[in-house]
Motif scaffolding. Structure first.
Motif, mmCIF file in Angstrom:
data_model
loop_
_atom_site.group_PDB
_atom_site.id
_atom_site.type_symbol
_atom_site.label_atom_id
_atom_site.label_comp_id
_atom_site.label_asym_id
_atom_site.label_seq_id
_atom_site.Cartn_x
_atom_site.Cartn_y
_atom_site.Cartn_z
ATOM 1 N N ARG A 189 -42.639 0.652 15.701
ATOM 2 C CA ARG A 189 -43.605 -0.095 14.878
ATOM 3 C C ARG A 189 -43.335 0.139 13.382
ATOM 4 O O ARG A 189 -43.405 -0.770 12.564
ATOM 5 C CB ARG A 189 -45.026 0.378 15.255
ATOM 6 C CG ARG A 189 -46.131 -0.338 14.573
ATOM 7 C CD ARG A 189 -46.340 -1.725 15.170
ATOM 8 N NE ARG A 189 -47.252 -2.497 14.349
ATOM 9 C CZ ARG A 189 -46.982 -3.677 13.825
ATOM 10 N NH1 ARG A 189 -45.843 -4.270 14.065
ATOM 11 N NH2 ARG A 189 -47.858 -4.305 13.086
ATOM 12 N N TYR A 190 -42.990 1.372 13.062
ATOM 13 C CA TYR A 190 -42.700 1.740 11.670
ATOM 14 C C TYR A 190 -41.519 0.921 11.152
ATOM 15 O O TYR A 190 -41.551 0.395 10.030
ATOM 16 C CB TYR A 190 -42.390 3.242 11.626
ATOM 17 C CG TYR A 190 -41.963 3.753 10.284
ATOM 18 C CD1 TYR A 190 -42.884 3.941 9.258
ATOM 19 C CD2 TYR A 190 -40.620 4.055 10.030
ATOM 20 C CE1 TYR A 190 -42.493 4.416 8.015
ATOM 21 C CE2 TYR A 190 -40.216 4.524 8.789
ATOM 22 C CZ TYR A 190 -41.155 4.701 7.791
ATOM 23 O OH TYR A 190 -40.762 5.165 6.563
ATOM 24 N N GLU A 203 -48.915 7.973 9.783
ATOM 25 C CA GLU A 203 -50.039 7.021 9.753
ATOM 26 C C GLU A 203 -49.929 6.034 10.931
ATOM 27 O O GLU A 203 -50.910 5.754 11.628
ATOM 28 C CB GLU A 203 -49.909 6.201 8.468
ATOM 29 C CG GLU A 203 -51.121 6.037 7.601
ATOM 30 C CD GLU A 203 -50.702 5.284 6.340
ATOM 31 O OE1 GLU A 203 -51.084 4.115 6.224
ATOM 32 O OE2 GLU A 203 -49.964 5.854 5.501
ATOM 33 N N VAL A 204 -48.724 5.524 11.124
ATOM 34 C CA VAL A 204 -48.493 4.559 12.198
ATOM 35 C C VAL A 204 -48.764 5.222 13.547
ATOM 36 O O VAL A 204 -49.428 4.644 14.418
ATOM 37 C CB VAL A 204 -47.042 4.016 12.138
ATOM 38 C CG1 VAL A 204 -46.746 3.113 13.325
ATOM 39 C CG2 VAL A 204 -46.799 3.264 10.842
ATOM 40 N N GLU A 205 -48.284 6.462 13.700
ATOM 41 C CA GLU A 205 -48.473 7.154 14.978
ATOM 42 C C GLU A 205 -49.966 7.404 15.238
ATOM 43 O O GLU A 205 -50.453 7.229 16.353
ATOM 44 C CB GLU A 205 -47.691 8.479 15.002
ATOM 45 C CG GLU A 205 -47.721 9.108 16.389
ATOM 46 C CD GLU A 205 -46.736 10.256 16.573
ATOM 47 O OE1 GLU A 205 -46.219 10.758 15.558
ATOM 48 O OE2 GLU A 205 -46.485 10.642 17.721
ATOM 49 N N ALA A 240 -44.273 4.680 17.848
ATOM 50 C CA ALA A 240 -44.563 4.692 16.406
ATOM 51 C C ALA A 240 -43.301 4.372 15.594
ATOM 52 O O ALA A 240 -43.358 3.595 14.636
ATOM 53 C CB ALA A 240 -45.124 6.042 15.993
ATOM 54 N N LEU A 247 -44.792 7.215 8.775
ATOM 55 C CA LEU A 247 -44.652 7.276 10.232
ATOM 56 C C LEU A 247 -45.872 7.955 10.864
ATOM 57 O O LEU A 247 -46.370 7.514 11.907
ATOM 58 C CB LEU A 247 -43.360 8.039 10.575
ATOM 59 C CG LEU A 247 -43.043 8.203 12.060
ATOM 60 C CD1 LEU A 247 -42.960 6.855 12.771
ATOM 61 C CD2 LEU A 247 -41.734 8.974 12.238
ATOM 62 N N LYS A 292 -52.453 5.592 14.237
ATOM 63 C CA LYS A 292 -53.090 4.319 14.634
ATOM 64 C C LYS A 292 -52.825 4.026 16.103
ATOM 65 O O LYS A 292 -53.697 3.508 16.816
ATOM 66 C CB LYS A 292 -52.541 3.174 13.768
ATOM 67 C CG LYS A 292 -53.191 3.132 12.414
ATOM 68 C CD LYS A 292 -53.159 1.728 11.839
ATOM 69 C CE LYS A 292 -53.950 1.697 10.544
ATOM 70 N NZ LYS A 292 -53.253 1.023 9.457
ATOM 71 N N LEU A 344 -42.565 -2.619 10.414
ATOM 72 C CA LEU A 344 -43.353 -2.719 9.175
ATOM 73 C C LEU A 344 -42.457 -2.527 7.950
ATOM 74 O O LEU A 344 -42.606 -3.220 6.940
ATOM 75 C CB LEU A 344 -44.484 -1.681 9.172
ATOM 76 C CG LEU A 344 -45.578 -1.917 10.209
ATOM 77 C CD1 LEU A 344 -46.512 -0.723 10.299
ATOM 78 C CD2 LEU A 344 -46.384 -3.180 9.885
ATOM 79 N N GLU A 345 -41.519 -1.600 8.066
ATOM 80 C CA GLU A 345 -40.580 -1.336 6.974
ATOM 81 C C GLU A 345 -39.767 -2.606 6.677
ATOM 82 O O GLU A 345 -39.581 -2.981 5.519
ATOM 83 C CB GLU A 345 -39.645 -0.208 7.409
ATOM 84 C CG GLU A 345 -39.121 0.632 6.273
ATOM 85 C CD GLU A 345 -38.149 1.698 6.773
ATOM 86 O OE1 GLU A 345 -37.577 1.559 7.884
ATOM 87 O OE2 GLU A 345 -37.968 2.667 6.032
ATOM 88 N N VAL A 360 -45.836 2.254 4.620
ATOM 89 C CA VAL A 360 -46.704 3.103 5.448
ATOM 90 C C VAL A 360 -45.899 4.330 5.845
ATOM 91 O O VAL A 360 -44.673 4.315 5.788
ATOM 92 C CB VAL A 360 -47.127 2.394 6.766
ATOM 93 C CG1 VAL A 360 -48.266 1.438 6.547
ATOM 94 C CG2 VAL A 360 -45.938 1.711 7.410
ATOM 95 N N GLU A 376 -52.077 -7.109 12.115
ATOM 96 C CA GLU A 376 -52.675 -5.820 12.508
ATOM 97 C C GLU A 376 -54.206 -5.933 12.685
ATOM 98 O O GLU A 376 -54.785 -5.436 13.644
ATOM 99 C CB GLU A 376 -52.362 -4.815 11.391
ATOM 100 C CG GLU A 376 -52.461 -3.367 11.777
ATOM 101 C CD GLU A 376 -51.234 -2.866 12.556
ATOM 102 O OE1 GLU A 376 -50.218 -3.611 12.654
ATOM 103 O OE2 GLU A 376 -51.314 -1.766 13.089
#
Ligand code: DC
Length: 226
Positions: free
Chosen positions: A157-158, A172-174, A154, A170, A176, A161-162, A168, A93
């Motif tokens: 990506r979530y 937060e990811v969105e 998102a 969702l 970013k 990462l999961e 994190v 990241e």
């Protein structure tokens, strides 16, 4: 020199460009060129050297110390940073965010332009990035602008990462993703835009197979003999 066939795919982070471009490359026998990885390699250099990213002068001055090269191992792109194969380090990241920041500087972009154009002149390529259809290969035979909603990107990506066990949310990811889009689309130099003659593809509700088929169809309509 023999004319090569060039497909340009631009679009925001997480739209599936690289997965799709790799598949299209395999199916058409083309070389896949991931230009984001080149910017990431430059980002890695600045991170390692501790160069302050907001200092355009310092970043630009060190571009002369950097040589990025591309090699292919079993058809897979490898990125060499001053001779070191850094491919495995580029997906972090922090490296992506650094690439997004420094790619706004003209000196960083200029350092990679010849490499990208040289590859397209030598091989049939499908090249993905942000400014391929608009600036790097304005005469590309087939141009695609591939996107998907921020929520779809998102969620994707979530899940990644999961699966890696990273905690994190969702939202937060969105956020970013929205920040990265803003940075890539509003910078002065080579912002992410849809080239006038690019075909807009919103993949939010499409499967990978459907997007791959659509791109192959578009390439055939644009003179690809295959
Ligand atoms: O596609 P990617 O996430 O690997 O790209 C990382 C960053 O590099 C992206 O946020 C913006 C920059 N980039 C660019 O400015 N131009 C390109 N052709 C490719 C990437």
């Amino acid at each position: 020199m023999k004319k090569t066939y060039n497909i340009a795919i631009d679009g925001p982070a997480g739209a599936g460009k690289s997965t799709i471009a790799k598949r299209v490359a395999e199916e058409l026998g083309f070389v896949y060129v991931d230009t984001g990885a080149m910017y990431r390699a430059m980002g890695l250099y600045f991170l390692r050297k501790g160069i302050p990213l907001e200092d355009e002068g310092a970043v630009s001055a060190s571009c002369g110390e950097i040589s990025v090269d591309i090699a292919y191992e079993n058809g897979v792109q490898q990125v060499l940073l001053n001779g070191e194969n850094v491919t495995a380090l580029l997906r972090e990241e922090a490296v992506g965010n650094t690439a997004s920041k420094v790619s706004a500087y003209p000196a960083v972009r200029a350092a990679l332009m010849d490499l990208q154009r040289g590859l397209a002149a030598s091989y049939n390529v499908i090249m993905d990035g942000r400014d391929i259809g608009s600036l790097v290969l304005p005469k590309a035979d087939c141009k695609i602008y591939l996107t998907a909603s921020t929520r779809v990107r998102a969620v994707r990506r979530y899940k990644e990462l999961e699966a890696k066990g990273e905690a994190v949310s969702l939202e937060e990811v969105e956020q970013k993703i929205i920040d990265r889009d803003n940075r890539d689309m509003t910078r002065e130099t080579a912002p992410l835009i849809q080239a006038e003659d690019a075909v807009y593809l919103d993949a939010s509700a499409m499967t990978i197979d459907q997007v791959v088929e659509r791109i192959k169809e578009l390439a055939r309509e644009r003179g690809l003999e295959a």
